[in-house]
Write a protein that holds these residues in place. Structure first.
Motif, PDB file in Angstrom:
ATOM      1  N   PRO A  32       0.812  -1.223   0.000  1.00 18.36           N
ATOM      2  CA  PRO A  32       0.000   0.000   0.000  1.00 18.36           C
ATOM      3  C   PRO A  32       0.845   1.273   0.000  1.00 18.36           C
ATOM      4  N   TYR A  33       1.935   1.252   0.782  1.00 17.00           N
ATOM      5  CA  TYR A  33       2.793   2.434   0.823  1.00 17.00           C
ATOM      6  C   TYR A  33       3.474   2.665  -0.524  1.00 17.00           C
ATOM      7  N   LEU A  34       3.990   1.596  -1.136  1.00 16.95           N
ATOM      8  CA  LEU A  34       4.641   1.733  -2.437  1.00 16.95           C
ATOM      9  C   LEU A  34       3.668   2.259  -3.481  1.00 16.95           C
ATOM     10  N   ALA A  35       2.410   1.829  -3.377  1.00 16.13           N
ATOM     11  CA  ALA A  35       1.414   2.254  -4.352  1.00 16.13           C
ATOM     12  C   ALA A  35       1.208   3.763  -4.303  1.00 16.13           C
ATOM     13  N   LEU A 322      -6.373   5.366   7.307  1.00 14.92           N
ATOM     14  CA  LEU A 322      -5.502   6.537   7.201  1.00 14.92           C
ATOM     15  C   LEU A 322      -6.303   7.779   6.818  1.00 14.92           C
ATOM     16  N   GLY A 323      -7.313   7.602   5.974  1.00 17.63           N
ATOM     17  CA  GLY A 323      -8.190   8.721   5.635  1.00 17.63           C
ATOM     18  C   GLY A 323      -8.939   9.222   6.854  1.00 17.63           C
ATOM     19  N   PHE A 324      -9.384   8.300   7.685  1.00 14.47           N
ATOM     20  CA  PHE A 324     -10.058   8.669   8.932  1.00 14.47           C
ATOM     21  C   PHE A 324      -9.112   9.434   9.863  1.00 14.47           C
ATOM     22  N   MET A 325      -7.855   8.982   9.953  1.00 15.70           N
ATOM     23  CA  MET A 325      -6.878   9.668  10.797  1.00 15.70           C
ATOM     24  C   MET A 325      -6.602  11.072  10.289  1.00 15.70           C
ATOM     25  N   ALA A 326      -6.444  11.209   8.967  1.00 19.05           N
ATOM     26  CA  ALA A 326      -6.190  12.532   8.395  1.00 19.05           C
ATOM     27  C   ALA A 326      -7.371  13.465   8.642  1.00 19.05           C
ATOM     28  N   PHE A 327      -8.581  12.927   8.549  1.00 18.06           N
ATOM     29  CA  PHE A 327      -9.786  13.724   8.809  1.00 18.06           C
ATOM     30  C   PHE A 327      -9.821  14.180  10.264  1.00 18.06           C
ATOM     31  N   ALA A 328      -9.505  13.275  11.185  1.00 14.29           N
ATOM     32  CA  ALA A 328      -9.543  13.614  12.612  1.00 14.29           C
ATOM     33  C   ALA A 328      -8.486  14.649  12.978  1.00 14.29           C
ATOM     34  N   LYS A 329      -7.327  14.619  12.287  1.00  9.84           N
ATOM     35  CA  LYS A 329      -6.235  15.535  12.603  1.00  9.84           C
ATOM     36  C   LYS A 329      -6.312  16.824  11.792  1.00  9.84           C
ATOM     37  N   GLY A 330      -7.181  16.836  10.786  1.00 11.70           N
ATOM     38  CA  GLY A 330      -7.275  18.006   9.928  1.00 11.70           C
ATOM     39  C   GLY A 330      -6.064  18.179   9.056  1.00 11.70           C
ATOM     40  N   THR A 331      -5.480  17.065   8.593  1.00  6.81           N
ATOM     41  CA  THR A 331      -4.289  17.109   7.754  1.00  6.81           C
ATOM     42  C   THR A 331      -4.511  16.229   6.533  1.00  6.81           C
ATOM     43  N   THR A 332      -3.457  16.005   5.733  1.00  8.11           N
ATOM     44  CA  THR A 332      -3.573  15.191   4.523  1.00  8.11           C
ATOM     45  C   THR A 332      -3.160  13.748   4.811  1.00  8.11           C
ATOM     46  N   VAL A 333      -3.581  12.853   3.937  1.00  4.71           N
ATOM     47  CA  VAL A 333      -3.216  11.443   4.088  1.00  4.71           C
ATOM     48  C   VAL A 333      -1.710  11.258   3.969  1.00  4.71           C
ATOM     49  N   ALA A 334      -1.078  12.045   3.097  1.00  3.68           N
ATOM     50  CA  ALA A 334       0.369  11.934   2.912  1.00  3.68           C
ATOM     51  C   ALA A 334       1.129  12.201   4.204  1.00  3.68           C
ATOM     52  N   ASP A 335       0.561  13.026   5.077  1.00  7.92           N
ATOM     53  CA  ASP A 335       1.240  13.365   6.324  1.00  7.92           C
ATOM     54  C   ASP A 335       1.133  12.264   7.376  1.00  7.92           C
ATOM     55  N   VAL A 336       0.200  11.346   7.206  1.00  9.42           N
ATOM     56  CA  VAL A 336       0.040  10.286   8.218  1.00  9.42           C
ATOM     57  C   VAL A 336       0.524   8.939   7.712  1.00  9.42           C
ATOM     58  N   ALA A 337       0.738   8.796   6.389  1.00  8.70           N
ATOM     59  CA  ALA A 337       1.162   7.511   5.829  1.00  8.70           C
ATOM     60  C   ALA A 337       2.666   7.335   6.001  1.00  8.70           C
ATOM     61  N   THR A 338       3.070   6.107   6.210  1.00 11.67           N
ATOM     62  CA  THR A 338       4.484   5.769   6.315  1.00 11.67           C
ATOM     63  C   THR A 338       4.661   4.342   5.836  1.00 11.67           C
ATOM     64  N   ALA A 339       5.925   3.892   5.760  1.00 12.00           N
ATOM     65  CA  ALA A 339       6.200   2.554   5.230  1.00 12.00           C
ATOM     66  C   ALA A 339       6.727   1.644   6.319  1.00 12.00           C
ATOM     67  N   GLY A 340       6.728   0.340   6.013  1.00 13.82           N
ATOM     68  CA  GLY A 340       7.355  -0.643   6.876  1.00 13.82           C
ATOM     69  C   GLY A 340       6.623  -0.855   8.182  1.00 13.82           C
ATOM     70  N   PRO A 341       7.361  -1.339   9.209  1.00 12.44           N
ATOM     71  CA  PRO A 341       6.741  -1.620  10.504  1.00 12.44           C
ATOM     72  C   PRO A 341       6.041  -0.417  11.112  1.00 12.44           C
ATOM     73  N   GLY A 342       6.513   0.795  10.776  1.00  9.87           N
ATOM     74  CA  GLY A 342       5.872   1.983  11.325  1.00  9.87           C
ATOM     75  C   GLY A 342       4.405   2.082  10.959  1.00  9.87           C
ATOM     76  N   LEU A 343       4.043   1.604   9.775  1.00  8.46           N
ATOM     77  CA  LEU A 343       2.650   1.639   9.355  1.00  8.46           C
ATOM     78  C   LEU A 343       1.793   0.731  10.225  1.00  8.46           C
ATOM     79  N   VAL A 344       2.343  -0.424  10.612  1.00  8.77           N
ATOM     80  CA  VAL A 344       1.590  -1.420  11.370  1.00  8.77           C
ATOM     81  C   VAL A 344       1.610  -1.147  12.863  1.00  8.77           C
ATOM     82  N   PHE A 345       2.728  -0.662  13.374  1.00  8.31           N
ATOM     83  CA  PHE A 345       2.882  -0.526  14.822  1.00  8.31           C
ATOM     84  C   PHE A 345       2.778   0.912  15.328  1.00  8.31           C
ATOM     85  N   ILE A 346       2.665   1.880  14.429  1.00  7.41           N
ATOM     86  CA  ILE A 346       2.527   3.273  14.858  1.00  7.41           C
ATOM     87  C   ILE A 346       1.266   3.901  14.272  1.00  7.41           C
TER      88      ILE A 346
END
Length: 613
Positions: A32-35, A322-346
């Protein structure tokens, strides 16, 4: 040939095992992150092209190869004994991936147990591991004291300019679960709770693999199917959250300009290797337990398509949250997305914490992740065991000896994983992940194609496959596609990716952290260790069998000059038993001619030029 080899009870067990092997943690956190990083929906174009020209051809080659010979990834290289080192490289790569993979499973188990509470521990900043920069929505970092006097220890803290704080889920993962140190060289001692979870993971692997495929074939009915039920449940929940549409749009909206970027194609090719588990020896090992006439052509298209669609499907699960998180924070999806274990554990746990009945969804998510991890780890470790058991058949003479061997492999894996369960272990885990999954897989895949299709011979291999599944019209039609890929397209594509990665090579770093010289040395040492068996075995076997001796017509060019030992034609294999003639230059200490046997030079009577290709 020895005793009868164990077999899958039915073709479904093999298919589910391959699906479980291929569909793993990377389908959830890597694809998903690579996409979205590489053009959203546009990334599917290079991804599926690489699937067609590299992934499916290699998948077919490996499972047909393993099924035909019914041998593991090491012993099977009797097809060309000089390249047996390639089999050892496959086992080493599979072992290296298994070591760090099981540690990640240990993280999943830790979160699974931590979620069994009425209130998730990463839902607020009121914990002893939280720093003054922790942000759970109650702090205002535009004020001199964001905590409004709630924490006396933060009254004199010097806050960075324009900081928005650190998410509570990130602090939970880094400061509590990992207790991560400042760098690679600071190990910080063993983290015992993670170590115990790692021990539990290896114990489960031993129990499942204690009887080989007899137990593995039954367990995969659960580990390969159940994650799809949980993925669907999580997707349904994600689609009910505010902002989900923005997340999904961000995931699939194509950016066609990205397709011209060479790094996008490189990412797509490497992801195919990750997702299909090709060139690790696992497909060869699993296929070796098939019945000789199993329809490998059907499996070749079924498993890769299921795997790639799962990756695409998992992207909707992740990005809806991630869209829900961006909506709750009032930011963009790009700002909350990350790759690797960080996506799953953070990132994803932060989204889970904001849902109603958060502990339930967290338990389901991490139980699903553990299942995905185990379904792949079972096959990885069984690959190592099968490769060694085939190579050293004396171990298999007693079921207790086999059981002890399997236990020893699992214990050895646990011990080798200890450096990754220290407080600085995440640095080592990231390093091993990147070292094992790069050049080793690409080189193994390239050499595998060359040896089987050019040295052994494409048409000979084609006839081998026809022996198994018949000479039907669909088989012959498909061979036009596979022949073009095996002989030309796939090797060239792999070579292009290898060259591109060599050009891109730079000192290893992760998230802006440049590894010290010791880390750089270990990074390259791991890659060399994965591949060194290929040239070492080639040289060893060449010296042992006397390969490279002069041809029969070697000597003075003119007949009148051919005297002494060159008076008669020199021959390595003139005798029917493979021994050298007396006029050869093998002499004992007294100068008497000695015979020696060199079976490597006994030509196969049926091995003619016509059968080479």
């Amino acid at each position: 040939m020895g005793g009868k080899r164990a077999e899958w009870s039915n073709p479904v067990e093999f298919i589910l095992t391959c699906v479980g092997f291929a569909v793993g943690l990377g389908n959830v956190w890597r694809f998903p992150y690579l996409a979205f990083k590489n053009g959203g929906g546009a990334f599917l174009i290079p991804y599926f092209i690489c699937l067609v020209i590299i992934g499916i051809p290699l998948f077919y080659l490996e499972i047909a190869f393993g099924q035909f010979a019914s041998l593991g990834p090491v012993k099977i290289w009797k097809i060309n004994i000089l390249m047996k080192g390639l089999g050892y490289s496959m086992v080493i790569v599979s072992w290296g991936i298994a070591l760090y993979y099981v540690v990640i499973i240990a993280y999943c188990l830790y979160y699974f147990f931590a979620s069994m509470t009425s209130y998730l521990p990463w839902q607020d900043c009121d914990n002893n591991w939280n720093s003054c920069l922790c942000q759970d929505g109650k702090q205002n970092f535009s004020l001199p004291d964001p905590w409004l006097g709630a924490r006396n220890d933060c009254l004199t803290f010097s806050y960075p300019a324009n900081t928005t704080g650190v998410s509570v889920s990130e602090e939970y993962f880094r400061r509590h679960v990992l207790e991560i140190t400042d760098g690679f060289e600071a190990t910080g001692g063993v983290k015992w709770d993670i170590t115990l979870c790692n021990l539990l993971a290896w114990t489960i692997i031993f129990i499942v693999l204690s009887k080989g495929i007899k137990t593995l074939g039954k367990v995969v009915y659960f580990t390969a199917i159940f994650p799809y039920i949980l993925l669907t449940a999580l997707l349904i929940r994600g689609l009910t959250l505010d902002g989900y549409k923005e997340g999904i749009d961000f995931y699939i909206t194509p950016n066609l300009d990205k397709i011209s970027d060479a790094s996008v194609w490189s990412d797509a090719a490497v992801q195919i290797f990750y997702s299909l588990s090709a060139c690790q020896g696992g497909l060869i090992a699993m296929a070796s337990f098939n019945k000789f006439d199993n329809n490998v052509l059907r499996d070749t298209f079924l498993v890769p398509v299921i795997n790639c669609l799962t990756s695409f499907y998992a992207g909707f699960v992740i990005f809806s949250v991630l869209g829900f998180m961006a909506f709750a924070k009032g930011t963009t999806v790009a700002d909350v997305a990350t790759a690797g274990p960080g996506l799953v554990f953070i990132v994803y746990p932060e989204g889970l914490a904001q849902m109603p009945v958060a502990p339930l969804w967290s338990i389901l998510f991490f139980f699903m992740m553990a299942n995905l991890g185990f379904s792949s780890a079972f096959s990885m470790v069984e690959t190592v065991m099968t490769g060694l058991l085939d190579e050293f058949p004396a171990i298999s003479r007693s079921k207790w000896r086999v059981l002890g061997f399997r236990f020893g492999i699992c214990m050895f894996g646990f011990i080798l994983g200890l450096p990754m369960t220290t407080r600085g272990g995440d640095y080592m885990l990231t390093l091993v992940d990147n070292a094992v999954g790069g050049f080793p897989l690409l080189f193994v895949g390239f050499l595998e194609l060359v040896i089987i299709c050019y040295v052994y011979g494409f048409f000979r291999f084609k006839r081998d496959i026809e022996m198994m599944i018949g000479d039907r019209l669909c088989v012959n039609v498909c061979f036009w596609y596979f022949g073009a890929c095996w002989l030309l397209i796939s090797p060239l594509a792999l070579l292009a990716v290898i060259v591109f990665k060599i050009i891109q090579t730079k000192p290893f770093e992760n998230d802006g952290y440049l590894y010290p010289d010791s880390g750089q040395a270990i990074f390259w040492l791991i890659q060399v260790t994965c591949l060194i068996g290929i040239p070492v075995w080639f040289v060893y076997y060449s010296c042992k069998k006397g390969l490279g001796k002069p041809k029969s017509d070697w000597g003075p060019a003119l007949t009148e000059n051919r005297t002494g030992r060159y008076a008669a034609p020199f021959s390595d294999v003139t005798n029917s038993n493979g021994s050298a003639p007396a006029n050869d230059y093998a002499m004992d200490m007294k100068g008497q001619p000695q015979e020696y046997s060199n079976q490597a030079y006994v030509a196969e009577p049926v091995d003619t030029v016509a059968t080479k290709f």
